[in-house]
Write a protein that holds these residues in place. Structure first.
Motif, PDB file in Angstrom:
ATOM      1  N   ARG A   1       0.827  -1.206   0.000  1.00  0.00           N
ATOM      2  CA  ARG A   1       0.000   0.000   0.000  1.00  0.00           C
ATOM      3  C   ARG A   1       0.863   1.258   0.000  1.00  0.00           C
ATOM      4  NH1 ARG A   1      -3.134  -3.333   3.367  1.00  0.00           N
ATOM      5  NH2 ARG A   1      -2.044  -2.587   5.218  1.00  0.00           N
ATOM      6  N   ALA A   2       1.936   1.233   0.791  1.00  0.00           N
ATOM      7  CA  ALA A   2       2.807   2.412   0.835  1.00  0.00           C
ATOM      8  C   ALA A   2       3.470   2.650  -0.527  1.00  0.00           C
ATOM      9  CB  ALA A   2       3.870   2.238   1.915  1.00  0.00           C
ATOM     10  N   ALA A   3       3.892   1.568  -1.184  1.00  0.00           N
ATOM     11  CA  ALA A   3       4.509   1.709  -2.503  1.00  0.00           C
ATOM     12  C   ALA A   3       3.502   2.235  -3.520  1.00  0.00           C
ATOM     13  CB  ALA A   3       5.081   0.357  -2.962  1.00  0.00           C
ATOM     14  N   GLU A   4       2.263   1.761  -3.430  1.00  0.00           N
ATOM     15  CA  GLU A   4       1.216   2.230  -4.330  1.00  0.00           C
ATOM     16  C   GLU A   4       0.965   3.723  -4.134  1.00  0.00           C
ATOM     17  OE1 GLU A   4      -2.893   1.191  -3.449  1.00  0.00           O
ATOM     18  OE2 GLU A   4      -3.079   0.449  -5.483  1.00  0.00           O
ATOM     19  N   GLU A   5       0.882   4.138  -2.862  1.00  0.00           N
ATOM     20  CA  GLU A   5       0.642   5.549  -2.572  1.00  0.00           C
ATOM     21  C   GLU A   5       1.807   6.416  -3.030  1.00  0.00           C
ATOM     22  OE1 GLU A   5       0.101   5.161   1.551  1.00  0.00           O
ATOM     23  OE2 GLU A   5      -1.823   4.106   1.357  1.00  0.00           O
ATOM     24  N   GLN A   6       3.032   5.904  -2.845  1.00  0.00           N
ATOM     25  CA  GLN A   6       4.199   6.676  -3.276  1.00  0.00           C
ATOM     26  C   GLN A   6       4.231   6.811  -4.790  1.00  0.00           C
ATOM     27  OE1 GLN A   6       6.235   8.185  -1.249  1.00  0.00           O
ATOM     28  NE2 GLN A   6       7.533   9.041  -2.863  1.00  0.00           N
ATOM     29  N   ALA A   7       3.884   5.741  -5.495  1.00  0.00           N
ATOM     30  CA  ALA A   7       3.868   5.795  -6.957  1.00  0.00           C
ATOM     31  C   ALA A   7       2.817   6.785  -7.450  1.00  0.00           C
ATOM     32  CB  ALA A   7       3.609   4.399  -7.532  1.00  0.00           C
ATOM     33  N   ILE A   8       1.648   6.770  -6.808  1.00  0.00           N
ATOM     34  CA  ILE A   8       0.593   7.706  -7.207  1.00  0.00           C
ATOM     35  C   ILE A   8       1.025   9.136  -6.944  1.00  0.00           C
ATOM     36  CG2 ILE A   8      -1.752   8.459  -6.668  1.00  0.00           C
ATOM     37  CD1 ILE A   8      -2.412   5.530  -6.109  1.00  0.00           C
ATOM     38  N   ALA A   9       1.626   9.343  -5.760  1.00  0.00           N
ATOM     39  CA  ALA A   9       2.058  10.696  -5.417  1.00  0.00           C
ATOM     40  C   ALA A   9       3.119  11.199  -6.393  1.00  0.00           C
ATOM     41  CB  ALA A   9       2.595  10.718  -3.993  1.00  0.00           C
ATOM     42  N   ARG A  10       4.023  10.312  -6.802  1.00  0.00           N
ATOM     43  CA  ARG A  10       5.073  10.739  -7.732  1.00  0.00           C
ATOM     44  C   ARG A  10       4.505  10.986  -9.117  1.00  0.00           C
ATOM     45  NH1 ARG A  10      10.818   7.847  -7.848  1.00  0.00           N
ATOM     46  NH2 ARG A  10      10.817   9.019  -5.904  1.00  0.00           N
ATOM     47  N   ARG A  11       3.554  10.167  -9.528  1.00  0.00           N
ATOM     48  CA  ARG A  11       3.021  10.312 -10.882  1.00  0.00           C
ATOM     49  C   ARG A  11       2.078  11.497 -11.007  1.00  0.00           C
ATOM     50  NH1 ARG A  11       0.546   5.114 -13.781  1.00  0.00           N
ATOM     51  NH2 ARG A  11       2.726   4.580 -13.594  1.00  0.00           N
ATOM     52  N   PHE A  12       1.239  11.708  -9.981  1.00  0.00           N
ATOM     53  CA  PHE A  12       0.209  12.734 -10.088  1.00  0.00           C
ATOM     54  C   PHE A  12       0.431  13.925  -9.167  1.00  0.00           C
ATOM     55  CE2 PHE A  12      -1.987   8.657 -10.967  1.00  0.00           C
ATOM     56  CZ  PHE A  12      -2.245   8.875 -12.297  1.00  0.00           C
ATOM     57  N   GLY A  13       1.406  13.806  -8.244  1.00  0.00           N
ATOM     58  CA  GLY A  13       1.572  14.876  -7.267  1.00  0.00           C
ATOM     59  C   GLY A  13       1.956  16.203  -7.908  1.00  0.00           C
ATOM     60  N   SER A  14       2.684  16.175  -9.005  1.00  0.00           N
ATOM     61  CA  SER A  14       3.119  17.408  -9.659  1.00  0.00           C
ATOM     62  C   SER A  14       2.177  17.861 -10.757  1.00  0.00           C
ATOM     63  CB  SER A  14       4.527  17.217 -10.243  1.00  0.00           C
ATOM     64  OG  SER A  14       4.534  16.171 -11.200  1.00  0.00           O
ATOM     65  N   VAL A  15       1.085  17.114 -10.973  1.00  0.00           N
ATOM     66  CA  VAL A  15       0.123  17.465 -12.010  1.00  0.00           C
ATOM     67  C   VAL A  15      -1.104  18.068 -11.348  1.00  0.00           C
ATOM     68  CG1 VAL A  15      -1.275  16.594 -13.909  1.00  0.00           C
ATOM     69  CG2 VAL A  15       0.953  15.567 -13.436  1.00  0.00           C
ATOM     70  N   SER A  16      -1.456  19.265 -11.744  1.00  0.00           N
ATOM     71  CA  SER A  16      -2.608  19.947 -11.159  1.00  0.00           C
ATOM     72  C   SER A  16      -3.845  19.719 -12.007  1.00  0.00           C
ATOM     73  CB  SER A  16      -2.333  21.445 -11.030  1.00  0.00           C
ATOM     74  OG  SER A  16      -2.203  22.036 -12.322  1.00  0.00           O
TER      75      SER A  16
END
Length: 379
Positions: free
Chosen positions: A222-237
């Motif tokens: 779950r932590a890896a999934e959340e980190q991947a999502i944050a990296r992929r979409f965190g910089s996209v508004s």
């Protein structure tokens, strides 16, 4: 070269605070245990008690690797005790004709098997069995109670001290599942959760059965999934992926204007905005169709009433009409254009909404649909 690579350090570097915390904890726990053994206990029959060397290995596990399955209280206490019982049994039953050099090997091998059978595998337990076998070879023999006191009791004391010490530092020991944080939940992509059997199969596949528990692996996934999502979409508004200049309607638009919009564009709902571009609500295509159906059912009765009014020489009342303001509902979801897309994933997965309105300074700037999200995932 491959053989040499296997000798490189495999343990991650520890933070300075962790080095201090672990070393201080082991020092305090073993020091307190040794101090308790020095108390005047005359007449209690425990004058021969003393610290045993494998207890140092147990302290390494419960203080430095306290989240591992081999470091949990059951493994520590039961593992050391079961290993001691097996070693004492081997020493008591060892035949005089058997080679003495084989005694330590049988003691350690059987102790490992016993710990596996009781689901209490604990590496220091092998050292306990070896210690008792070597002592027997040098003429030091113990009775059966030695497995419980001091081995079992001192191990239990060390575990209790470790529990209190970790709690004082805000750590969790024994191992327990940690609740997901609010931020993690917001970024979590709901998917089919892996079952305990799936997690256990993954551990067996990579030969990690004794290094991780299924609960720990689930947390890591779950932590890896959340980190991947944050990296992929965190910089996209949301402003970067929204559909700008969407089709809209005014609050005063009638059924004909609304029907024309739905017929010309492949949409299921229309945002209602005022003259300044502020979002007022949403008109669903289904709401317009429902109103048109009700009007059709009322047409026959309305025509009869109009004929009756004309027979009496009176002017019939005007036909009822409706506007977008009467048909609209509140917008289901709205975000600012600077909101990261990752914060929308949970909402779009849990709620069935036609779109998410993107606002800029209170005005409608665009819309985000599931198609927009799918386009990001594909890219």
């Amino acid at each position: 070269m491959q053989l040499w690579n296997g000798w490189k350090p495999a343990v991650a570097p520890a933070a300075r605070l962790d080095v201090l915390r672990v070393g201080l904890g082991a020092c305090l726990a073993l020091g307190l245990s040794a101090w308790l053994l020095q108390l005047p206990l005359s007449g209690t029959g425990v004058g021969h008690w003393a610290l045993f060397a494998p207890l140092g290995a147990t302290s390494v596990l419960v203080f430095a690797v306290h989240t591992g399955p081999l470091s949990q209280p059951w493994s520590c206490v039961v593992g050391n005790t079961v290993a001691a019982l097996w070693a004492l049994l081997v020493v008591a039953c060892w035949p005089q004709s058997a080679p003495a050099w084989l005694l330590p090997a049988v003691a350690v091998g059987g102790a490992i098997a016993c710990m596996q059978l009781t689901r209490s595998l604990h590496p220091p337990g092998g050292a306990v069995a070896l210690l008792l076998a070597l002592e027997a070879q040098h003429g030091v023999h113990h009775d059966w109670s030695y497995a419980f006191m001091p081995i079992g009791l001192l191990t239990l004391l060390l575990v209790l001290l470790a529990m209190a010490y970790h709690r004082a530092w805000g750590k969790h020991y024994p191992l327990q599942a940690l609740p997901a944080t609010a931020s993690a939940k917001a970024q979590h992509l709901p998917a089919d959760d892996l079952s305990q059997a799936d997690l256990q199969a993954l551990l067996a596949r990579f030969d990690q059965d004794y290094n991780l528990t299924p609960q720990e692996l689930g947390q890591l996934v779950r932590a890896a999934e959340e980190q991947a999502i944050a990296r992929r979409f965190g910089s996209v508004s949301c402003g970067q992926v929204m559909t700008a200049r969407p089709w809209t309607c005014s609050p005063g638009d009638g059924p004909a204007a609304l029907a024309a919009q739905f017929q010309q564009h492949p949409i299921k709902s229309l945002p209602v905005v005022d003259g300044s571009g502020r979002l007022l609500g949403v008109v669903a295509r289904g709401a317009l169709f429902d109103w048109l159906w009700q009007q059709q059912q009322q047409d026959a009765g309305a025509r009869r009433q109009q004929r009756s009014w004309r027979l009496w020489g009176k002017k019939p009342p005007a036909a009822a009409t409706v506007t977008a303001a009467a048909l609209m509902q509140d917008a289901p979801l709205s975000v600012e254009d600077s909101t990261p897309v990752s914060q929308l994933l949970e909402a779009l997965a849990e709620h069935t909404v036609p779109f998410v309105a993107v606002l800029r300074q209170g005005q409608l700037a665009g819309l985000i649909t599931r198609s927009d999200i799918m386009r990001i995932l594909l890219h």
